[in-house]
Design an enzyme around this catalytic site. Structure first.
Site, PDB file in Angstrom:
ATOM      1  NE  ARG A 123      -2.713   0.676   3.380  1.00 29.40           N
ATOM      2  CZ  ARG A 123      -2.093   1.473   4.257  1.00 29.40           C
ATOM      3  NH1 ARG A 123      -1.820   2.724   3.957  1.00 29.40           N
ATOM      4  NH2 ARG A 123      -1.752   1.000   5.433  1.00 29.40           N
ATOM      5  CG  ASP A 138      -9.252   9.363 -18.969  1.00 24.95           C
ATOM      6  OD1 ASP A 138      -8.492   8.586 -19.575  1.00 24.95           O
ATOM      7  OD2 ASP A 138     -10.275   8.996 -18.356  1.00 24.95           O
ATOM      8  CE1 TYR A 149     -15.341   4.644 -18.450  1.00 22.94           C
ATOM      9  CE2 TYR A 149     -14.945   5.428 -16.225  1.00 22.94           C
ATOM     10  CZ  TYR A 149     -15.258   4.410 -17.102  1.00 22.94           C
ATOM     11  OH  TYR A 149     -15.488   3.159 -16.607  1.00 22.94           O
ATOM     12  CE  LYS A 172     -11.575   0.464 -19.731  1.00 25.02           C
ATOM     13  NZ  LYS A 172     -11.964   1.838 -19.479  1.00 25.02           N
TER      14      LYS A 172
HETATM   15  C1  PLP Z   1     -12.419   2.581 -18.381  1.00 27.73           C
HETATM   16  C2  PLP Z   1     -12.086   4.018 -18.326  1.00 27.73           C
HETATM   17  C3  PLP Z   1     -11.836   4.661 -17.102  1.00 27.73           C
HETATM   18  C4  PLP Z   1     -11.972   3.958 -15.763  1.00 27.73           C
HETATM   19  O1  PLP Z   1     -11.059   2.961 -15.608  1.00 27.73           O
HETATM   20  P1  PLP Z   1     -11.299   1.657 -14.667  1.00 27.73           P
HETATM   21  O2  PLP Z   1     -10.038   0.899 -14.881  1.00 27.73           O
HETATM   22  O3  PLP Z   1     -12.537   0.992 -15.164  1.00 27.73           O
HETATM   23  O4  PLP Z   1     -11.458   2.157 -13.280  1.00 27.73           O
HETATM   24  C5  PLP Z   1     -11.500   5.999 -17.138  1.00 27.73           C
HETATM   25  N1  PLP Z   1     -11.419   6.681 -18.292  1.00 27.73           N
HETATM   26  C6  PLP Z   1     -11.653   6.100 -19.480  1.00 27.73           C
HETATM   27  C7  PLP Z   1     -11.572   6.920 -20.725  1.00 27.73           C
HETATM   28  C8  PLP Z   1     -12.000   4.757 -19.546  1.00 27.73           C
HETATM   29  O5  PLP Z   1     -12.250   4.191 -20.731  1.00 27.73           O
END
Ligand code: PLP
Length: 391
Positions: A48, A174, A102, A199
């Site tokens: 952690r 992001d 998102y 992703k």
């Molecule tokens: C999936 C996604 C997230 C969130 O990610 P998790 O791993 O599901 O918590 C944030 N931003 C974008 C653009 C995403 O596609």
């Protein structure tokens, strides 16, 4: 002596390896220990505290991939986003966020920020002037997403970073949809880069993780909260993520090529009325995407002509799966109206340009002719008057 800069696939393959000093194995050994010595050690390690051997090594790879000084990895993309936002915001502050976000980030803001006394505004459009309009005397952060989900709008990174500097704000992005292969926002002066590593970084639809990359100073600040909030990930997942990243350059470049191919095919198909893909000349921000992206990515969206039932179409696909998530090596489709944007009202969706029949397509690494054959057979079945019931 100046160090020679190494290229993308070399970073993917080699940076941030844990050396196997004991057995000289070819890959990083996995240290699953959740308990380490505290006496006579340089670093007190604990999962952690984000500083196990595998965590530390992977953070170096993340930083190198985003061409910056430091990185931090989390148990999910949302853990990375939440912790990073909270590191730069306190009660009384204000943040300007892009209109199309998102869904999880949108929910975080509208469901949680008020109780922490954090004010927020969403922009009307997605360019720097739309953000500038919303800036107040207590604004601290600008938050963007480009390419955006699901319409693949492109925001000018250079203009956003200049705007942030002019008003002394922290700029955050992001960068999930682009992946570090296609876009490095730090090179354009953006301060903090976040990823859902679930992703493209993971790329195989089998791990949940998040990542942040920024200067040493910013990462130190984010780490300060991270160790209190929790949200670190299992070392087993860290190890899997390192393995996945070795092929990220290869995977994403293949997905870029396939997505361009599919976008052009769909644009030329009479069953399709609209295709959203930054690699198409018809995309309103194609030139901007060309200027700031190294590849146009594996995500696109399209609308079918009203003679075709978009829901039934997705059910008739055989190779391409209907699936909630994205960015795996396998191609998937989903309906934003039924998933990511289901909580918005029909009017809000219309305002954002999200048609009910919109289909989001995460293009994988299959042979494009096989993807096209699958789409062709599904379209044939769902042309009106020709709908075949599936049992
Ligand atoms: C999936 C996604 C997230 C969130 O990610 P998790 O791993 O599901 O918590 C944030 N931003 C974008 C653009 C995403 O596609």
């Amino acid at each position: 002596m100046q160090q020679r800069k190494i290229g993308l696939n070399t970073i993917c393959t080699h940076v941030g390896e844990v050396k196997d000093e004991q057995f000289k194995g070819a890959i990083s050994p996995l240290y699953m220990s959740s308990s380490y010595a505290f006496e006579d050690v340089d670093v007190k390690r604990y999962p952690r505290y984000f500083n196990t051997p595998n965590q530390e090594a992977l953070c170096k790879k993340i930083a190198a991939l985003e061409n910056t000084e430091a990185g931090l990895i989390f148990g999910s993309g949302m853990a990375a986003i939440t912790t990073s936002l909270m590191a730069f915001l306190r009660a009384g502050d204000h943040i300007v966020l892009q209109q199309v976000l998102y869904g999880g980030t949108y929910n975080l803001v509208v469901e949680e920020f008020e109780k922490f006394g954090i004010e927020y505004s969403f922009t009307e459009g997605w360019q720097a002037e739309d953000f500038e309009k919303e800036i107040r005397s207590n604004t601290k952060v600008i938050y963007i997403e480009t390419p955006s989900n699901p319409l693949l709008t492109i925001t000018d990174l250079d203009a956003i970073s200049k705007l942030a500097k002019k008003h002394n704000l922290v700029s955050m992005i992001d960068n999930t949809f682009a992946s570090p292969v296609n876009q490095n926002p730090i090179d354009f002066g953006i301060d903090v880069v976040m990823h859902s590593a679930t992703k493209y970084m993971g790329g195989h639809s089998d791990i949940l993780a998040g990542a942040v990359a920024s200067s040493e100073e910013n990462i130190h600040r984010i780490f300060g909260l991270a160790k209190n909030f929790g949200g670190s990930l299992s070392d087993y997942t860290v190890w899997l993520l390192e393995r996945s990243l070795k092929t990220m350059g290869l995977r994403v470049k293949a997905q870029n090529i396939n997505a361009q191919h599919m976008a052009e095919y769909l644009e030329g198909n009479e069953a399709v009325t609209k295709v959203y893909y930054p690699g198409l000349k018809s995309h309103p921000e194609h030139e901007l995407a060309k200027a700031q992206m190294k590849g146009f990515g594996g995500m696109l969206s399209f609308e079918l002509h009203e003679d075709y039932d978009a829901n039934q179409f997705q059910k008739e696909l055989q190779l391409i799966k209907s699936s909630m998530s994205l960015a795996g090596v396998e191609s998937t489709v989903l309906s934003p109206t039924k998933t990511s944007h289901s909580l918005l009202s029909a009017e809000e969706r219309a305002k954002q340009g999200i048609a009910d029949g919109l289909i989001r397509f995460s293009v994988g690494i299959e042979e494009p002719e096989d993807l096209i054959a699958d789409i062709e057979q599904a379209l044939k079945k769902v042309r009106s008057g020709n709908i075949v019931a599936t049992s």
